[in-house]
Structure formats: structure tokens, C-alpha cells
Design an enzyme around this catalytic site. Structure first.
Site, mmCIF file in Angstrom:
data_model
loop_
_atom_site.group_PDB
_atom_site.id
_atom_site.type_symbol
_atom_site.label_atom_id
_atom_site.label_comp_id
_atom_site.label_asym_id
_atom_site.label_seq_id
_atom_site.Cartn_x
_atom_site.Cartn_y
_atom_site.Cartn_z
ATOM 1 N N ARG A 1 0.838 -1.189 0.000
ATOM 2 C CA ARG A 1 0.000 0.000 0.000
ATOM 3 C C ARG A 1 0.876 1.244 0.000
ATOM 4 O O ARG A 1 1.802 1.349 0.800
ATOM 5 C CB ARG A 1 -0.894 0.001 1.242
ATOM 6 C CG ARG A 1 -1.581 1.306 1.555
ATOM 7 C CD ARG A 1 -2.668 1.622 0.528
ATOM 8 N NE ARG A 1 -3.176 2.968 0.713
ATOM 9 C CZ ARG A 1 -4.190 3.279 1.512
ATOM 10 N NH1 ARG A 1 -4.805 2.339 2.182
ATOM 11 N NH2 ARG A 1 -4.580 4.521 1.627
ATOM 12 N N ARG B 1 -5.639 2.358 -4.554
ATOM 13 C CA ARG B 1 -4.860 1.642 -3.545
ATOM 14 C C ARG B 1 -4.982 0.134 -3.701
ATOM 15 O O ARG B 1 -6.000 -0.390 -4.112
ATOM 16 C CB ARG B 1 -5.239 2.093 -2.134
ATOM 17 C CG ARG B 1 -6.603 1.757 -1.600
ATOM 18 C CD ARG B 1 -7.740 2.733 -1.908
ATOM 19 N NE ARG B 1 -7.541 4.144 -1.706
ATOM 20 C CZ ARG B 1 -7.741 4.770 -0.540
ATOM 21 N NH1 ARG B 1 -8.126 4.119 0.515
ATOM 22 N NH2 ARG B 1 -7.580 6.057 -0.456
ATOM 23 N N ASP C 1 -7.029 -1.062 1.364
ATOM 24 C CA ASP C 1 -7.363 -0.061 2.384
ATOM 25 C C ASP C 1 -8.185 -0.757 3.460
ATOM 26 O O ASP C 1 -9.161 -1.440 3.150
ATOM 27 C CB ASP C 1 -8.186 1.067 1.741
ATOM 28 C CG ASP C 1 -8.473 2.214 2.698
ATOM 29 O OD1 ASP C 1 -7.609 2.538 3.547
ATOM 30 O OD2 ASP C 1 -9.573 2.806 2.590
ATOM 31 N N ASP D 1 -10.142 0.169 6.920
ATOM 32 C CA ASP D 1 -10.590 1.253 7.795
ATOM 33 C C ASP D 1 -11.413 0.694 8.951
ATOM 34 O O ASP D 1 -12.240 -0.203 8.764
ATOM 35 C CB ASP D 1 -11.453 2.250 7.002
ATOM 36 C CG ASP D 1 -10.621 3.128 6.078
ATOM 37 O OD1 ASP D 1 -9.390 3.180 6.244
ATOM 38 O OD2 ASP D 1 -11.221 3.761 5.190
#
Ligand code: A4P
Ligand code: MG
Length: 167
Positions: A83, A92, A95, A97
Site C-alpha cells: 500500500r 490503492r 485499504d 478502515d
């Protein structure tokens, strides 16, 4: 044990393998139990430069880690997938989150929980509902949040692809 909700996204390289690799890495992490994973959705990019379509999914965890330790582990897994961070909201390889952690809030740049944009993002809300139809976020039902969001760019893969949670 604390419940946590993680959103996964990728739009560079072998994106679906990255999502599966992230689930595998989480499964192998001491202090993390992966309870359930949504199907994988193909989603039109939101914000950022012109970029490829994404794949997105949501996984439900039980954690025995502090939220900051969870964040560090997520960042480590992102790094394992090369990344990089060049443009905000740019493309990307992976990711990860933190969307929500039960009984926890944080409002720092390093960690904002609940995730400050999750309530307006179809690519988070739709997969989340697919794995937990009763989900709520910051006191609102996710079904209600999803009604106020454009979800036209969020499509289930055909044939359906489910991330595998290895025992
Ligand atoms: N950080 C703060 N709070 C959190 C949190 N709750 N979870 C910090 C994870 N990280 C958090 O992260 C930047 C910093 O945010 C980290 O160092 C961490 O300490 P990042 O991964 O480099 O940034 P990002 O994910 O690009 O930023 P952001 O603003 O969270 O992105 P969004 O809002 O999630 O948007 N379109 C589609 N279709 N699908 C997508 O997945 N993703 C984005 C990213 C844009 N458009 C998309 C998608
Ligand atoms: Mg992120």
C-alpha cells in the site's frame, strides 16, 4: 471481547486477492477473531482522481486488542500489500478502515471512530448491511443511513464472491 467493524477496499492489482489476504491475516492475528464477512461488491470510485472500480467488503470482528493496536495491525497488513499513499482518496492495493468499535469513540487525526465518512458511503453501508441487517452506527440504523445515500454504484459481483474465513 469487543465488537469491531472493518471496511476493506482495493482497486489496484489483484484486488479481490488483497481482500481475501486481509481476512486471512486478520484471522491469524492473536487478539482478533473474524466473525463474519460480507460478499464482495464492485463499486464505482467515490472522490479522488479518475481511477479503476473498487472491490469493497465489510468484516465483523471480535477484538481483545486496544483500538490503536488494531489500527497498527491494519496498517501492517496494508503494507504487506505494498500500500502506498500518494493522492488523497487515490487508488490503492488495499485499504483497511475501522468503521466502528463497540463502546469506543475517538476523535484524533490518527484514529477517528466511528469513521467520519462511513455514514455517507454506499460502498461501506451496503456490504455492512449484507453481513449485519441490524447494524447501527452512531445511534442510527444503517438501513436508515443507506436510504439517504446514492447506492447505485454498488453492485454485488456475479457470481457472488464471499471472503473465506479459515478456521
Ligand atoms: N485514521 C483515522 N481514523 C481511522 C479509521 N477509523 N480507520 C488515520 C483507519 N484509519 C484511520 O489513512 C490515513 C490515516 O487515517 C491513517 O494514517 C490513520 O491513522 P489512509 O488509509 O491513508 O487514508 P484513506 O483511507 O485514503 O483516507 P480516508 O479519508 O479514510 O478515506 P475514505 O474516506 O475511506 O476514502 N470509492 C470506492 N468505491 N471504494 C472505496 O473503498 N475509498 C476511498 C477512501 C475513496 N473512494 C472510494 C473508496
Ligand atoms: Mg484507510
Amino acid at each position: 471481547m469487543t465488537a469491531a467493524v472493518i471496511a476493506l477496499g482495493a482497486n489496484l492489482g489483484d484486488a479481490t486477492s488483497a481482500l481475501q489476504g486481509a481476512v486471512d491475516a486478520l484471522t491469524q492475528t492473536v487478539g482478533i477473531t473474524v466473525l463474519a464477512a460480507s460478499p464482495v461488491f464492485e463499486t464505482d470510485p467515490v472522490g479522488g482522481p479518475d481511477q479503476p472500480v473498487y472491490v469493497n467488503a465489510v468484516v465483523l470482528l471480535e477484538i481483545e486488542l486496544e483500538p490503536l493496536a488494531l489500527l497498527r495491525r491494519l496498517n501492517q497488513i496494508e503494507e504487506e500489500w505494498q500500500r502506498t499513499r500518494e493522492v488523497r482518496w487515490g487508488p490503492r492495493t488495499l485499504d483497511l478502515d475501522i468503521i466502528d468499535v463497540a463502546g469506543f469513540t475517538s476523535d484524533t487525526e490518527q484514529l477517528t471512530v466511528p469513521h467520519p465518512r462511513a455514514h455517507q458511503r454506499g460502498f461501506v453501508l451496503v456490504p455492512w448491511l449484507a453481513v449485519d441487517g441490524d447494524a447501527s452506527l452512531g445511534g442510527a440504523k444503517v438501513t436508515d443511513l443507506a436510504r439517504n445515500v446514492d447506492v447505485s454504484g454498488v453492485r454485488k459481483l456475479n457470481p457472488e464472491l464471499r471472503l473465506v474465513i479459515a478456521p
